[in-house]
Design a protein around this motif. Structure first.
Motif, mmCIF file in Angstrom:
data_model
loop_
_atom_site.group_PDB
_atom_site.id
_atom_site.type_symbol
_atom_site.label_atom_id
_atom_site.label_comp_id
_atom_site.label_asym_id
_atom_site.label_seq_id
_atom_site.Cartn_x
_atom_site.Cartn_y
_atom_site.Cartn_z
ATOM 1 N N GLN A 9 28.882 96.506 142.398
ATOM 2 C CA GLN A 9 27.730 96.204 140.760
ATOM 3 C C GLN A 9 28.005 94.339 140.324
ATOM 4 O O GLN A 9 28.846 94.568 140.028
ATOM 5 N N LEU A 10 26.810 94.027 140.392
ATOM 6 C CA LEU A 10 26.338 93.358 140.300
ATOM 7 C C LEU A 10 26.841 93.467 138.636
ATOM 8 O O LEU A 10 26.103 93.852 137.541
ATOM 9 N N GLU A 11 28.105 92.193 137.485
ATOM 10 C CA GLU A 11 27.434 91.860 136.105
ATOM 11 C C GLU A 11 27.126 90.561 135.935
ATOM 12 O O GLU A 11 27.363 89.592 136.232
ATOM 13 N N LEU A 12 26.383 90.801 134.556
ATOM 14 C CA LEU A 12 26.134 89.596 133.915
ATOM 15 C C LEU A 12 27.201 89.767 132.636
ATOM 16 O O LEU A 12 26.723 90.046 132.194
ATOM 17 N N ALA A 13 27.365 88.082 132.236
ATOM 18 C CA ALA A 13 28.015 87.814 131.124
ATOM 19 C C ALA A 13 27.032 86.583 130.651
ATOM 20 O O ALA A 13 26.745 85.483 131.254
ATOM 21 N N GLU A 14 26.374 86.872 129.350
ATOM 22 C CA GLU A 14 25.886 85.459 128.802
ATOM 23 C C GLU A 14 26.933 84.773 127.949
ATOM 24 O O GLU A 14 27.915 85.266 127.766
ATOM 25 N N SER A 15 26.585 84.039 127.874
ATOM 26 C CA SER A 15 27.525 83.114 126.420
ATOM 27 C C SER A 15 27.141 81.512 126.336
ATOM 28 O O SER A 15 25.478 81.427 126.270
ATOM 29 N N GLY A 16 27.279 80.953 125.127
ATOM 30 C CA GLY A 16 25.849 79.684 124.761
ATOM 31 C C GLY A 16 25.775 80.513 122.966
ATOM 32 O O GLY A 16 25.033 79.334 122.787
ATOM 33 N N GLY A 17 25.620 81.832 122.911
ATOM 34 C CA GLY A 17 25.369 82.122 121.526
ATOM 35 C C GLY A 17 26.093 81.857 120.381
ATOM 36 O O GLY A 17 27.193 81.154 120.228
ATOM 37 N N GLY A 18 25.694 81.539 118.739
ATOM 38 C CA GLY A 18 26.522 81.161 117.681
ATOM 39 C C GLY A 18 25.601 80.968 116.761
ATOM 40 O O GLY A 18 24.207 81.634 116.744
ATOM 41 N N LEU A 19 26.185 80.581 115.720
ATOM 42 C CA LEU A 19 25.651 79.847 114.121
ATOM 43 C C LEU A 19 24.888 78.826 114.502
ATOM 44 O O LEU A 19 25.514 77.745 114.656
ATOM 45 N N VAL A 20 23.338 78.635 114.521
ATOM 46 C CA VAL A 20 22.975 77.203 114.288
ATOM 47 C C VAL A 20 21.956 77.105 113.070
ATOM 48 O O VAL A 20 21.410 77.922 112.581
ATOM 49 N N GLN A 21 21.585 75.926 112.345
ATOM 50 C CA GLN A 21 21.225 75.513 111.440
ATOM 51 C C GLN A 21 19.545 75.493 112.044
ATOM 52 O O GLN A 21 19.413 75.571 113.116
ATOM 53 N N PRO A 22 18.454 76.117 110.784
ATOM 54 C CA PRO A 22 17.344 76.135 110.898
ATOM 55 C C PRO A 22 16.678 74.587 111.868
ATOM 56 O O PRO A 22 17.265 73.634 111.326
ATOM 57 N N GLY A 23 16.390 74.337 113.419
ATOM 58 C CA GLY A 23 15.465 73.579 113.825
ATOM 59 C C GLY A 23 17.022 73.462 114.823
ATOM 60 O O GLY A 23 16.692 71.955 115.345
ATOM 61 N N GLY A 24 17.746 73.496 114.775
ATOM 62 C CA GLY A 24 18.561 73.199 115.904
ATOM 63 C C GLY A 24 18.694 73.794 117.139
ATOM 64 O O GLY A 24 17.965 74.180 117.313
ATOM 65 N N SER A 25 19.344 73.937 117.649
ATOM 66 C CA SER A 25 19.465 73.450 119.686
ATOM 67 C C SER A 25 21.286 74.686 120.237
ATOM 68 O O SER A 25 22.220 74.485 119.432
ATOM 69 N N LEU A 26 20.630 75.576 121.127
ATOM 70 C CA LEU A 26 21.512 76.030 122.032
ATOM 71 C C LEU A 26 21.060 76.130 123.467
ATOM 72 O O LEU A 26 20.159 76.364 123.449
ATOM 73 N N ARG A 27 22.305 76.552 123.991
ATOM 74 C CA ARG A 27 21.739 76.480 125.280
ATOM 75 C C ARG A 27 22.643 77.727 125.747
ATOM 76 O O ARG A 27 23.626 77.381 125.669
ATOM 77 N N LEU A 28 22.169 78.666 126.091
ATOM 78 C CA LEU A 28 22.803 80.084 126.529
ATOM 79 C C LEU A 28 22.880 79.654 128.514
ATOM 80 O O LEU A 28 21.857 79.757 128.894
ATOM 81 N N SER A 29 24.116 80.546 128.649
ATOM 82 C CA SER A 29 24.389 80.603 129.863
ATOM 83 C C SER A 29 24.587 81.742 130.337
ATOM 84 O O SER A 29 24.728 83.353 130.010
ATOM 85 N N CYS A 30 24.093 82.096 131.517
ATOM 86 C CA CYS A 30 24.414 83.640 132.251
ATOM 87 C C CYS A 30 24.768 83.100 133.746
ATOM 88 O O CYS A 30 24.279 83.011 134.126
ATOM 89 N N ALA A 31 26.417 83.954 133.199
ATOM 90 C CA ALA A 31 27.304 84.221 134.755
ATOM 91 C C ALA A 31 27.258 85.476 135.413
ATOM 92 O O ALA A 31 27.061 86.400 134.421
ATOM 93 N N ALA A 32 27.473 85.495 136.736
ATOM 94 C CA ALA A 32 26.928 86.360 137.703
ATOM 95 C C ALA A 32 28.588 86.291 138.515
ATOM 96 O O ALA A 32 29.033 86.115 138.500
ATOM 97 N N SER A 33 28.789 87.783 138.703
ATOM 98 C CA SER A 33 29.711 88.900 138.646
ATOM 99 C C SER A 33 29.874 87.949 140.482
ATOM 100 O O SER A 33 31.202 87.792 141.209
ATOM 101 N N ALA A 34 29.090 88.034 140.690
ATOM 102 C CA ALA A 34 29.022 87.609 142.407
ATOM 103 C C ALA A 34 27.514 86.528 142.020
ATOM 104 O O ALA A 34 26.656 86.310 142.255
ATOM 105 N N SER A 35 27.688 85.651 143.673
ATOM 106 C CA SER A 35 26.746 84.927 144.106
ATOM 107 C C SER A 35 25.430 85.820 144.547
ATOM 108 O O SER A 35 24.899 86.129 145.140
ATOM 109 N N ILE A 36 24.328 85.238 143.752
ATOM 110 C CA ILE A 36 22.618 85.460 143.678
ATOM 111 C C ILE A 36 22.296 84.677 144.541
ATOM 112 O O ILE A 36 22.188 83.294 143.563
#
Length: 115
Positions: A1-28
């Motif tokens: 069963q493929l599992e996905l895990a997001e990362s990169g979230g957090g607290l940021v001020q208005p106007g700021g930036s974030l980059r979210l990533s998605c990691a997979a337990s198996a190659s897609i």
């Protein structure tokens, strides 16, 4: 069963930036579409961005021009670059991958935009 895990979230001020990533337990290597969705407290889950296997992207007006979805590699298949963040972008963000056989969702990563 493929599992996905997001990362990169957090607290940021208005106007700021974030980059979210998605990691997979198996190659897609093959997929129909990949996307990011979000769900704020008391609201339904909504589309943030999608990208097809052909590379076509789609964004709702609420994030168009500020968010960019991109493809990565087989183990980190999709990213979401978020710029000019607003308090209304606060939500749990989920990675989604649709393959020929199934739909897969991650557990979500919290994004909070606040001063």
């Amino acid at each position: 069963q493929l599992e996905l895990a997001e990362s990169g979230g957090g607290l940021v001020q208005p106007g700021g930036s974030l980059r979210l990533s998605c990691a997979a337990s198996a190659s897609i290597f093959r997929f129909n579409a990949m996307g990011w969705y979000r769900q704020a407290p008391g609201k339904q889950r909504e589309l943030v961005a999608t990208i097809t296997s052909a590379g076509s992207t789609n964004y709702p007006d609420s994030v168009k021009g500020r968010f960019t979805i991109s493809r990565g590699n087989a183990k980190n298949p999709v990213y979401l670059q978020m710029n000019s963040l607003k308090p209304e972008d606060t939500a749990v963000y989920y990675c989604h991958i649709a393959t020929m056989l199934n739909d897969y969702w991650g557990q979500g990563t919290q994004v909070t935009v606040s001063s």
